[in-house]
Design a protein around this motif. Structure first.
Motif, mmCIF file in Angstrom:
data_model
loop_
_atom_site.group_PDB
_atom_site.id
_atom_site.type_symbol
_atom_site.label_atom_id
_atom_site.label_comp_id
_atom_site.label_asym_id
_atom_site.label_seq_id
_atom_site.Cartn_x
_atom_site.Cartn_y
_atom_site.Cartn_z
ATOM 1 N N LYS A 44 28.348 43.773 79.237
ATOM 2 C CA LYS A 44 29.038 43.060 78.978
ATOM 3 C C LYS A 44 30.526 43.537 78.791
ATOM 4 N N PHE A 72 20.253 49.579 55.010
ATOM 5 C CA PHE A 72 20.660 48.774 56.224
ATOM 6 C C PHE A 72 20.120 47.175 56.161
ATOM 7 N N PRO A 92 19.564 42.574 62.062
ATOM 8 C CA PRO A 92 19.813 43.901 63.003
ATOM 9 C C PRO A 92 20.657 44.949 62.798
ATOM 10 N N ASN A 112 18.430 41.653 48.748
ATOM 11 C CA ASN A 112 16.803 41.079 48.696
ATOM 12 C C ASN A 112 16.589 40.533 47.273
ATOM 13 N N LEU A 163 18.079 37.158 48.163
ATOM 14 C CA LEU A 163 17.494 36.672 49.395
ATOM 15 C C LEU A 163 16.229 36.556 49.724
ATOM 16 N N LEU A 223 12.565 37.036 61.682
ATOM 17 C CA LEU A 223 13.296 38.367 62.152
ATOM 18 C C LEU A 223 13.062 39.668 61.237
HETATM 19 N N1 3HC Z 1 19.964 44.005 68.228
HETATM 20 C C1 3HC Z 1 21.138 44.345 68.676
HETATM 21 N N2 3HC Z 1 22.156 43.456 68.773
HETATM 22 C C2 3HC Z 1 22.018 42.277 68.556
HETATM 23 C C3 3HC Z 1 20.720 41.675 68.193
HETATM 24 C C4 3HC Z 1 19.762 42.578 67.732
HETATM 25 N N3 3HC Z 1 18.624 42.521 67.432
HETATM 26 N N4 3HC Z 1 20.949 40.448 67.723
HETATM 27 C C5 3HC Z 1 22.011 39.813 68.069
HETATM 28 N N5 3HC Z 1 22.687 40.791 68.439
HETATM 29 C C6 3HC Z 1 24.081 40.935 69.160
HETATM 30 C C7 3HC Z 1 24.088 40.342 70.282
HETATM 31 O O1 3HC Z 1 23.923 40.956 71.373
HETATM 32 C C8 3HC Z 1 25.596 39.705 70.277
HETATM 33 O O2 3HC Z 1 26.562 40.592 70.575
HETATM 34 P P1 3HC Z 1 27.958 40.334 71.526
HETATM 35 O O3 3HC Z 1 28.736 39.268 70.332
HETATM 36 O O4 3HC Z 1 28.303 41.896 71.671
HETATM 37 O O5 3HC Z 1 27.671 39.453 72.475
HETATM 38 C C9 3HC Z 1 25.836 39.248 68.677
HETATM 39 O O6 3HC Z 1 24.767 39.949 68.013
HETATM 40 C C10 3HC Z 1 25.515 37.933 68.205
HETATM 41 O O7 3HC Z 1 24.390 37.350 68.856
HETATM 42 P P2 3HC Z 1 23.827 36.005 69.509
HETATM 43 O O8 3HC Z 1 25.195 35.436 69.916
HETATM 44 O O9 3HC Z 1 22.732 35.922 70.451
HETATM 45 O O10 3HC Z 1 23.252 35.073 68.404
HETATM 46 P P3 3HC Z 1 23.911 34.912 66.926
HETATM 47 O O11 3HC Z 1 25.432 34.733 66.759
HETATM 48 O O12 3HC Z 1 23.321 33.760 66.233
HETATM 49 O O13 3HC Z 1 23.716 36.255 66.014
HETATM 50 C C11 3HC Z 1 22.298 37.456 64.445
HETATM 51 C C12 3HC Z 1 22.715 36.828 65.467
HETATM 52 C C13 3HC Z 1 23.345 38.455 64.298
HETATM 53 C C14 3HC Z 1 21.094 37.783 64.168
HETATM 54 C C15 3HC Z 1 22.715 36.168 63.239
HETATM 55 O O14 3HC Z 1 21.773 35.080 63.323
HETATM 56 C C16 3HC Z 1 22.561 36.598 61.866
HETATM 57 O O15 3HC Z 1 23.439 37.043 61.343
HETATM 58 N N6 3HC Z 1 21.465 36.241 61.244
HETATM 59 C C17 3HC Z 1 21.113 36.671 59.861
HETATM 60 C C18 3HC Z 1 20.708 38.153 59.857
HETATM 61 C C19 3HC Z 1 20.482 38.641 58.300
HETATM 62 O O16 3HC Z 1 20.780 37.848 57.410
HETATM 63 N N7 3HC Z 1 19.841 39.715 58.103
HETATM 64 C C20 3HC Z 1 19.547 40.097 57.123
HETATM 65 C C21 3HC Z 1 18.214 40.355 56.949
HETATM 66 S S1 3HC Z 1 17.550 40.876 55.316
HETATM 67 C C22 3HC Z 1 17.271 42.543 55.754
HETATM 68 O O17 3HC Z 1 17.476 43.125 56.477
HETATM 69 C C23 3HC Z 1 17.014 43.297 54.674
HETATM 70 C C24 3HC Z 1 15.573 43.978 54.794
HETATM 71 O O18 3HC Z 1 15.629 44.932 53.599
HETATM 72 C C25 3HC Z 1 14.534 42.846 54.460
#
Ligand code: 3HC
Length: 284
Positions: A56, A141, A144, A190, A193, A234
């Motif tokens: 990219k 953290f 992702p 959490n 959430l 996820l």
């Molecule tokens: N690893 C690395 N990079 C990733 C990725 C992953 N798993 N998923 C997405 N990305 C990157 C993509 O490569 C892209 O990068 P770019 O801008 O350089 O091209 C960027 O993130 C955006 O990805 P997409 O365009 O494919 O998709 P979205 O814009 O929909 O973003 C998302 C994906 C970041 C996962 C977004 O949907 C999001 O923020 N979702 C909510 C995530 C969330 O709430 N997480 C917290 C969960 S709670 C937790 O973790 C706590 C635990 O204790 C339970």
């Protein structure tokens, strides 16, 4: 205190994401798990993610090689003997974590900070398994880890101010925004959430909407980047259930009871993205 070398314990989704971010931020990393195949898979995955960044135009091929050169895989905790910080991202089981902290306490240099990426367990309880309670801290953290900006920094009862400062500064150097949270089940994110995701699963079980309708409603009506059921897939449905169960037990309040459907999904082995099936199907 200067952090140069970091061990990340656990090469699952969170451990490998954290290791990648730390190596990209210039730290020397050893990624440790119990089986070589797990570590190899994680490092291959990180290599692929870095290659995507190169493709990219977000990183040069040379930078990618340098990041990978800063990373080593291992299947022995002996590799923690020379690190300044351990970030533990292993299974959410307090008995296993306590064994690991006891072992780390015996192996690591006296200055080494032990940070846990736990989603909801007590930092104080992990610290009690060691003789360095001042150096045990939560460093939480979000998935992702490569993308999500937040790190919750959580002190246990005896965590020193110096440890908190080191971990807060480190989080910033890793490009994250640290937020302090008191030790309490689920900390901040959490705590809010997981009951929301649990409620979405209850709503699905009651037929209030289909999975698509619930997720679309929460995306378009509440501004979530992804709906709560897709988010459960996820994060891992087992992880969501484990956190919900900690809340139910610790707060002893029926409002935190886990949805039956959440339990059924885990019993069936449908854990989300990582098993190819959760609320949605990911198998090609
Ligand atoms: N690893 C690395 N990079 C990733 C990725 C992953 N798993 N998923 C997405 N990305 C990157 C993509 O490569 C892209 O990068 P770019 O801008 O350089 O091209 C960027 O993130 C955006 O990805 P997409 O365009 O494919 O998709 P979205 O814009 O929909 O973003 C998302 C994906 C970041 C996962 C977004 O949907 C999001 O923020 N979702 C909510 C995530 C969330 O709430 N997480 C917290 C969960 S709670 C937790 O973790 C706590 C635990 O204790 C339970």
């Amino acid at each position: 205190m200067n952090i140069a070398k970091i061990a990340v314990l656990g090469s699952g989704t969170m451990g490998s994401g954290i290791a990648q971010v730390a190596a990209q931020s210039g730290y020397e990393i050893v990624l440790i798990d119990v089986e070589k195949s797990l570590v190899d898979r994680a490092i291959t995955g990180i290599g692929k993610a870095l290659q995507k960044a190169v493709d990219k135009g977000k990183m040069t091929a040379e930078d990618k090689e340098q990041v990978l050169a800063r990373m080593k895989g291992s299947i022995t905790y002996d590799d923690c003997k020379e690190v300044d910080l351990v970030i533990e991202a292993i299974i959410e089981n307090m008995d296993i974590k306590k064994d690991v902290y006891k072992k780390l306490d015996e192996l690591c240099p006296v200055h080494t900070i032990l940070a846990s990426n736990t989603s909801s367990l007590s930092i104080t309880e992990m610290a009690a398994a060691t003789k360095r309670a001042d150096k045990i801290v939560g460093m939480h953290f979000f998935n992702p880890a490569q993308v999500m900006k937040l790190v919750e920094v959580i002190p246990g009862l005896d965590t020193s101010q110096e440890t908190l400062t080191v971990v807060t500064e480190l989080s910033k150097k890793m490009g994250k925004v640290p937020v302090n949270a008191k030790e309490s089940p689920g900390f901040i994110v959490n705590r809010i959430l997981v009951p929301m995701i649990n409620e979405a699963v209850i709503a699905l079980g009651e037929g209030i909407g289909t999975k698509e309708e619930i997720d679309t409603a929460m995306k378009l009506g509440a501004g979530m980047p992804m709906g709560p059921l897709a988010l459960a897939d996820l994060v891992g449905i087992d992880v969501v259930l484990a956190v919900a169960e900690v809340f139910h037990k610790e707060f002893a309040d029926s409002k935190y009871r886990p949805a039956l459907l959440l339990k059924q999904m885990v019993r069936a082995g449908h854990l989300g993205l990582k098993t190819g099936r959760g609320f949605y199907n990911y198998k090609k």
